[in-house]
Scaffold this motif. Structure first.
Motif, short mmCIF file in Angstrom:
data_model
loop_
_atom_site.label_atom_id
_atom_site.label_comp_id
_atom_site.label_asym_id
_atom_site.label_seq_id
_atom_site.Cartn_x
_atom_site.Cartn_y
_atom_site.Cartn_z
N THR A 86 0.96 -1.14 0.40
CA THR A 86 0.07 -0.18 -0.25
C THR A 86 0.73 1.17 0.08
N GLY A 87 2.19 1.61 0.92
CA GLY A 87 3.20 1.78 0.53
C GLY A 87 3.45 2.83 -0.24
N VAL A 88 4.07 2.10 -1.88
CA VAL A 88 3.65 2.54 -2.89
C VAL A 88 3.28 3.36 -4.02
N MET A 89 1.56 2.95 -3.56
CA MET A 89 0.40 3.64 -4.25
C MET A 89 0.59 4.96 -3.13
N TYR A 90 0.46 4.89 -1.95
CA TYR A 90 0.86 6.63 -1.57
C TYR A 90 1.40 7.13 -1.70
N PHE A 91 3.26 6.69 -1.81
CA PHE A 91 3.89 7.19 -2.07
C PHE A 91 4.63 8.28 -3.11
N GLU A 92 3.16 7.18 -4.57
CA GLU A 92 3.37 7.00 -5.62
C GLU A 92 2.50 8.40 -6.35
N ARG A 93 1.27 8.78 -5.77
CA ARG A 93 0.10 9.92 -5.24
C ARG A 93 0.78 10.79 -4.76
N LEU A 94 1.64 10.81 -3.81
CA LEU A 94 2.53 11.88 -2.67
C LEU A 94 2.92 12.52 -3.38
N MET A 95 4.02 11.55 -4.57
CA MET A 95 5.20 12.61 -4.75
C MET A 95 4.86 13.58 -6.20
N ASP A 272 3.71 -12.18 4.49
CA ASP A 272 2.01 -11.38 4.32
C ASP A 272 2.25 -10.61 3.05
N VAL A 273 0.82 -10.22 2.44
CA VAL A 273 0.61 -10.30 0.92
C VAL A 273 1.63 -8.84 0.69
N LYS A 274 1.02 -7.59 1.98
CA LYS A 274 1.04 -6.68 2.15
C LYS A 274 2.02 -6.51 2.87
N ARG A 275 3.42 -6.63 2.56
CA ARG A 275 4.72 -6.75 2.72
C ARG A 275 5.27 -7.14 1.48
N LEU A 276 6.61 -6.44 0.93
CA LEU A 276 7.77 -6.55 0.27
C LEU A 276 7.30 -7.48 -1.40
N ARG A 277 5.82 -6.25 -1.46
CA ARG A 277 5.32 -6.60 -2.75
C ARG A 277 4.69 -5.11 -3.70
N ALA A 278 5.81 -4.13 -3.16
CA ALA A 278 5.88 -2.99 -3.47
C ALA A 278 5.23 -2.87 -5.57
N ALA A 279 6.69 -3.08 -5.99
CA ALA A 279 6.98 -3.84 -7.56
C ALA A 279 5.87 -4.44 -8.15
N ASP A 280 5.37 -5.52 -7.03
CA ASP A 280 4.39 -6.26 -7.62
C ASP A 280 3.57 -4.64 -7.87
N LEU A 282 2.72 -1.65 -7.63
CA LEU A 282 3.32 -1.20 -9.03
C LEU A 282 2.70 -1.51 -10.38
N THR A 283 3.29 -3.01 -10.64
CA THR A 283 2.77 -2.83 -12.49
C THR A 283 1.54 -3.51 -13.00
N GLN A 284 0.58 -3.27 -11.61
CA GLN A 284 -0.73 -4.26 -11.82
C GLN A 284 -1.67 -3.40 -11.20
N PRO A 287 -0.33 1.98 -14.03
CA PRO A 287 -0.27 1.43 -15.45
C PRO A 287 0.61 2.34 -16.11
N GLN A 288 0.55 3.67 -15.53
CA GLN A 288 0.53 4.88 -16.30
C GLN A 288 2.38 5.17 -16.06
N THR A 289 3.02 4.02 -15.22
CA THR A 289 4.59 3.99 -15.03
C THR A 289 5.78 3.09 -15.89
N HIS A 290 6.48 3.45 -15.69
CA HIS A 290 7.44 2.81 -16.81
C HIS A 290 7.83 1.46 -16.55
N THR A 291 7.39 1.09 -15.44
CA THR A 291 7.34 -0.37 -14.99
C THR A 291 6.39 -0.98 -15.88
#
Length: 318
Positions: A86-95, A272-280, A282-284, A287-291
């Protein structure tokens, strides 16, 4: 990137809410059930969209887990790194509230012992001229000058980036907590005193020799504090936990209903699926990111990335 995003919105109906829904589904949260109870799990998006670079929330985020680094006489980097789903979605939007960020993906390989997965970190960064960043000369002493709303926004930025909001289940009942962590004990003491003087909430300072410490509010203090903090919280997990507990505290949810909705938001000690899945995630979900659609690779050369001013090179250890 903007053209790809525009195409996705027009041709495939992609938007931020779709992204958020995918995130919740990925970690096992039933959003339809929440909506039936009048709980909008995607409200964090609206809160973030109301932020600006001059908001005191941003200074709270910098005093939390966002870091600012001077890169040259005229340029500074503002960045956030996470491995959280969840952090990866939050930080992407925050930045994005500041500027469209660049992205680094790196892998920290673990030892062969055990079967724990390698840790993939996602870093969002932006480059600004130093005179564009309003907070680069400000330390925590400035918070004494904040009015009530500015103070609440500042605390929300701290909690969202480097704090926690959680329920601890006890043999009899439970304990609701707000925690703000920092390696700087003097800062936590200063913040504790100001929150008490201005807002009337009593925090307990817990010291740790290795990590510094944490400022904790618990039970009724935490519940009442969150009541006025909720409008400014933007981290999806922390905002949803707060909303659920607020409804329970106000008699809108039973304890059984609280446990039902809170269970998917708890972390377990396993894979736990809530941990260590930032890249997964992000790609799912983004889709606007280059990954999107690409296989993840360990980045060896991180110079000359999108958004990096020509003539500046990043140090190899970044």
């Amino acid at each position: 990137v903007e053209e790809i995003e525009m195409m996705l919105r027009k041709e495939f109906g992609w938007n931020e809410v779709v992204m958020s829904e995918r995130m919740w589904r990925f970690i096992g949260v039933n959003t339809e059930e929440l909506l039936n109870y009048g709980i909008d799990p995607n409200a964090w998006l609206q809160t973030l969209s109301n932020l600006s670079i001059n908001d005191t929330y941003m200074l709270g985020a910098v005093h939390g887990d966002i870091y600012v680094r001077t890169m040259s006489t005229n340029w500074c980097e503002i960045a956030a790194t996470t491995s959280s789903t969840t952090g990866v979605m939050y930080f992407e939007r925050l930045m994005r509230t500041i500027k469209m960020p660049g992205i680094d993906i790196s892998i920290r390989r673990r030892r062969k012992e055990g079967r724990r997965r390698n840790v993939i970190y996602v870093k969002f960064y932006i480059l600004l001229r130093r005179d564009e960043w309003p907070w680069h000369k400000e330390d925590y002493e400035i918070i004494r000058s904040f009015n009530t709303t500015e103070l609440l926004r500042y605390v929300a930025g701290l909690v969202d980036t480097d704090g926690s909001i959680l329920i601890v289940w006890l043999p009899r009942g439970h304990r609701f907590e707000i925690n703000i962590t920092s390696a700087d004990i003097e800062f936590l003491e200063h913040l504790r005193d100001i929150i008490y003087e201005r807002l009337g909430f009593v925090g307990v300072l817990l010291r740790d020799r290795e990590s510094g410490g944490k400022l904790r509010f618990e039970y009724q203090e935490a519940a009442q504090f969150c009541e006025i903090l909720l409008p400014y919280l933007s981290h999806p997990m922390r905002r949803l936990r707060t909303k659920l507990y607020q409804m329970y505290y106000n008699g809108e949810l039973s304890e059984e209903e609280l446990k039902h909705f809170y269970t998917p938001l708890e972390y377990d000690n396993g894979d736990d699926v809530k941990r260590l899945r930032a890249a997964d995630m992000l790609t799912q979900a983004a889709p606007q990111t280059h990954t999107h659609g690409e296989k993840l690779k360990t980045i060896k050369n991180k110079t000359n990335l999108p958004g990096w001013p020509s003539g500046l090179r990043r140090s190899p250890q970044d």
